[in-house]
Design a protein around this motif. Structure first.
Motif, mmCIF file in Angstrom:
data_model
loop_
_atom_site.group_PDB
_atom_site.id
_atom_site.type_symbol
_atom_site.label_atom_id
_atom_site.label_comp_id
_atom_site.label_asym_id
_atom_site.label_seq_id
_atom_site.Cartn_x
_atom_site.Cartn_y
_atom_site.Cartn_z
ATOM 1 N N GLY A 83 0.789 -1.227 0.000
ATOM 2 C CA GLY A 83 0.000 0.000 0.000
ATOM 3 C C GLY A 83 0.819 1.273 0.000
ATOM 4 O O GLY A 83 0.275 2.374 0.010
ATOM 5 N N PHE A 84 2.135 1.157 -0.013
ATOM 6 C CA PHE A 84 2.978 2.343 -0.044
ATOM 7 C C PHE A 84 3.085 2.855 -1.472
ATOM 8 O O PHE A 84 3.093 2.069 -2.415
ATOM 9 N N PRO A 85 3.181 4.167 -1.649
ATOM 10 C CA PRO A 85 3.228 4.720 -3.002
ATOM 11 C C PRO A 85 4.530 4.408 -3.734
ATOM 12 O O PRO A 85 4.588 4.481 -4.943
ATOM 13 N N ASP A 86 5.552 4.067 -2.999
ATOM 14 C CA ASP A 86 6.865 3.836 -3.590
ATOM 15 C C ASP A 86 7.642 2.927 -2.649
ATOM 16 O O ASP A 86 7.247 2.727 -1.504
ATOM 17 N N SER A 87 8.722 2.389 -3.110
ATOM 18 C CA SER A 87 9.572 1.569 -2.245
ATOM 19 C C SER A 87 10.799 2.334 -1.771
ATOM 20 O O SER A 87 11.585 1.834 -0.989
ATOM 21 N N SER A 88 10.966 3.561 -2.263
ATOM 22 C CA SER A 88 12.076 4.396 -1.799
ATOM 23 C C SER A 88 11.524 5.755 -1.395
ATOM 24 O O SER A 88 10.600 6.272 -2.009
ATOM 25 N N PHE A 89 12.109 6.314 -0.336
ATOM 26 C CA PHE A 89 11.609 7.570 0.207
ATOM 27 C C PHE A 89 12.731 8.579 0.349
ATOM 28 O O PHE A 89 13.861 8.227 0.667
ATOM 29 N N ARG A 90 12.395 9.838 0.138
ATOM 30 C CA ARG A 90 13.354 10.932 0.253
ATOM 31 C C ARG A 90 13.596 11.275 1.719
ATOM 32 O O ARG A 90 14.721 11.447 2.156
ATOM 33 N N THR A 91 12.508 11.404 2.484
ATOM 34 C CA THR A 91 12.619 11.710 3.906
ATOM 35 C C THR A 91 11.597 10.896 4.689
ATOM 36 O O THR A 91 10.560 10.517 4.158
ATOM 37 N N VAL A 92 11.908 10.665 5.957
ATOM 38 C CA VAL A 92 10.998 9.963 6.858
ATOM 39 C C VAL A 92 10.955 10.735 8.167
ATOM 40 O O VAL A 92 11.993 11.102 8.714
ATOM 41 N N THR A 93 9.749 11.004 8.661
ATOM 42 C CA THR A 93 9.557 11.711 9.923
ATOM 43 C C THR A 93 8.685 10.846 10.821
ATOM 44 O O THR A 93 7.688 10.292 10.359
ATOM 45 N N ILE A 94 9.046 10.744 12.078
ATOM 46 C CA ILE A 94 8.249 10.003 13.053
ATOM 47 C C ILE A 94 7.477 11.033 13.872
ATOM 48 O O ILE A 94 8.062 11.898 14.513
ATOM 49 N N ALA A 95 6.151 10.939 13.849
ATOM 50 C CA ALA A 95 5.299 11.860 14.604
ATOM 51 C C ALA A 95 5.257 11.457 16.070
ATOM 52 O O ALA A 95 5.623 10.332 16.434
ATOM 53 N N GLU A 96 4.795 12.362 16.904
ATOM 54 C CA GLU A 96 4.684 12.092 18.340
ATOM 55 C C GLU A 96 3.780 10.892 18.607
ATOM 56 O O GLU A 96 3.995 10.130 19.541
ATOM 57 N N SER A 97 2.777 10.684 17.761
ATOM 58 C CA SER A 97 1.852 9.561 17.912
ATOM 59 C C SER A 97 2.479 8.234 17.511
ATOM 60 O O SER A 97 1.897 7.179 17.734
ATOM 61 N N GLY A 98 3.657 8.282 16.882
ATOM 62 C CA GLY A 98 4.312 7.081 16.399
ATOM 63 C C GLY A 98 4.065 6.838 14.920
ATOM 64 O O GLY A 98 4.627 5.915 14.339
ATOM 65 N N ALA A 99 3.221 7.648 14.298
ATOM 66 C CA ALA A 99 2.958 7.512 12.862
ATOM 67 C C ALA A 99 4.227 7.846 12.075
ATOM 68 O O ALA A 99 5.038 8.665 12.500
ATOM 69 N N VAL A 100 4.374 7.210 10.939
ATOM 70 C CA VAL A 100 5.513 7.438 10.060
ATOM 71 C C VAL A 100 5.026 8.232 8.853
ATOM 72 O O VAL A 100 4.049 7.855 8.213
ATOM 73 N N LEU A 101 5.706 9.354 8.573
ATOM 74 C CA LEU A 101 5.383 10.198 7.425
ATOM 75 C C LEU A 101 6.569 10.126 6.473
ATOM 76 O O LEU A 101 7.639 10.640 6.776
ATOM 77 N N ALA A 102 6.369 9.467 5.346
ATOM 78 C CA ALA A 102 7.461 9.245 4.404
ATOM 79 C C ALA A 102 7.137 9.922 3.076
ATOM 80 O O ALA A 102 6.110 9.646 2.464
ATOM 81 N N VAL A 103 8.034 10.820 2.647
ATOM 82 C CA VAL A 103 7.878 11.495 1.361
ATOM 83 C C VAL A 103 8.577 10.637 0.317
ATOM 84 O O VAL A 103 9.746 10.282 0.481
ATOM 85 N N ASP A 104 7.854 10.307 -0.756
ATOM 86 C CA ASP A 104 8.430 9.417 -1.758
ATOM 87 C C ASP A 104 9.576 10.079 -2.510
ATOM 88 O O ASP A 104 9.813 11.273 -2.392
ATOM 89 N N SER A 105 10.315 9.290 -3.234
ATOM 90 C CA SER A 105 11.539 9.760 -3.876
ATOM 91 C C SER A 105 11.297 10.844 -4.924
ATOM 92 O O SER A 105 12.199 11.600 -5.243
ATOM 93 N N THR A 106 10.081 10.954 -5.437
ATOM 94 C CA THR A 106 9.780 12.006 -6.418
ATOM 95 C C THR A 106 9.252 13.272 -5.742
ATOM 96 O O THR A 106 9.037 14.278 -6.409
ATOM 97 N N SER A 107 9.016 13.225 -4.431
ATOM 98 C CA SER A 107 8.472 14.334 -3.641
ATOM 99 C C SER A 107 7.096 14.778 -4.116
ATOM 100 O O SER A 107 6.723 15.924 -3.967
ATOM 101 N N SER A 108 6.322 13.865 -4.660
ATOM 102 C CA SER A 108 4.987 14.240 -5.100
ATOM 103 C C SER A 108 3.900 13.701 -4.180
ATOM 104 O O SER A 108 2.764 14.146 -4.241
ATOM 105 N N ARG A 109 4.257 12.738 -3.299
ATOM 106 C CA ARG A 109 3.274 12.157 -2.401
ATOM 107 C C ARG A 109 3.911 11.878 -1.037
ATOM 108 O O ARG A 109 5.103 11.648 -0.932
ATOM 109 N N VAL A 110 3.058 11.892 -0.021
ATOM 110 C CA VAL A 110 3.493 11.501 1.307
ATOM 111 C C VAL A 110 2.701 10.263 1.693
ATOM 112 O O VAL A 110 1.513 10.148 1.404
ATOM 113 N N CYS A 111 3.385 9.341 2.337
ATOM 114 C CA CYS A 111 2.752 8.134 2.835
ATOM 115 C C CYS A 111 2.625 8.278 4.346
ATOM 116 O O CYS A 111 3.623 8.492 5.037
ATOM 117 N N LEU A 112 1.406 8.203 4.837
ATOM 118 C CA LEU A 112 1.133 8.276 6.266
ATOM 119 C C LEU A 112 0.834 6.869 6.742
ATOM 120 O O LEU A 112 -0.156 6.264 6.337
#
Length: 186
Positions: A39-68
């Motif tokens: 279900g992820f938009p891509d298999s490679s990500f430019r950046t990954v951020t961990i939210a306080e809730s523990g959710a992972v926010l990953a911006v895909d390698s093209t920077s056009s979508r974020v995976c929550l």
């Protein structure tokens, strides 16, 4: 005779420990692969951020979508142009930054909030964000810490909280929230 018996008494438990310990100490590694099939938009990500809730926010390698990813499901959301990192507030509100300014997600749409503090000399990638509550985010620029508030929909407010020149410590580099909700500025 007593000496030989003493050696056996000491060696027997040690031998049992040596034989049985590896079986009890090894834990099977549970790996989970995060990819397009999951279900992820891509298999490679430019950046990954961990939210306080523990959710992972990953911006895909093209920077056009974020995976929550909240630990159970992955949602893919479009991003404004030029975004490299996405942050989430404790209330779940998404924030990001581009050369055009600050962005927040409202009603499944990105809302633009102009930030005059951004200049051509200071790329958005050098600014750290720290969402603190609904409609309020802290932005760390090299020379100051500012609070941006969209609490009043009619007026976006930007307020300087600290200036690096007044702290006598040099430029600000990064910020992070500590374990007990304190804010660490480096």
């Amino acid at each position: 005779m007593r000496r030989g018996m003493l050696k056996r008494c000491v060696l027997s438990p040690a031998l049992v420990f040596v034989v049985l310990a590896p079986g009890y100490c090894r834990q099977a590694a549970h790996w989970r692969e995060f990819n397009v099939a999951g279900g992820f938009p891509d298999s490679s990500f430019r950046t990954v951020t961990i939210a306080e809730s523990g959710a992972v926010l990953a911006v895909d390698s093209t920077s056009s979508r974020v995976c929550l990813f909240d630990g159970y499901e992955a949602k893919s959301l479009p991003l404004p142009a030029g975004v490299t990192r996405v942050y989430q507030s404790p209330s779940g509100q998404l924030w990001t930054l581009s050369a055009r300014g600050l962005w927040t997600m409202k009603d499944q749409q990105w809302k633009h909030l102009p930030l005059p503090e951004l200049t051509a000399e200071l790329p958005a990638s050098e600014i750290s964000l720290c969402p603190v509550r609904l409609n309020v985010v802290l932005c760390l620029l090299p020379e100051r810490l500012i609070e941006c508030s969209a609490e009043d929909p009619a007026r976006f407010r930007v307020q300087t909280l600290r200036e690096s020149s007044r702290q006598n410590i040099g430029w600000f580099v990064s910020l992070a929230v500590g374990v007990e909700d304190e804010l660490w500025v480096l």
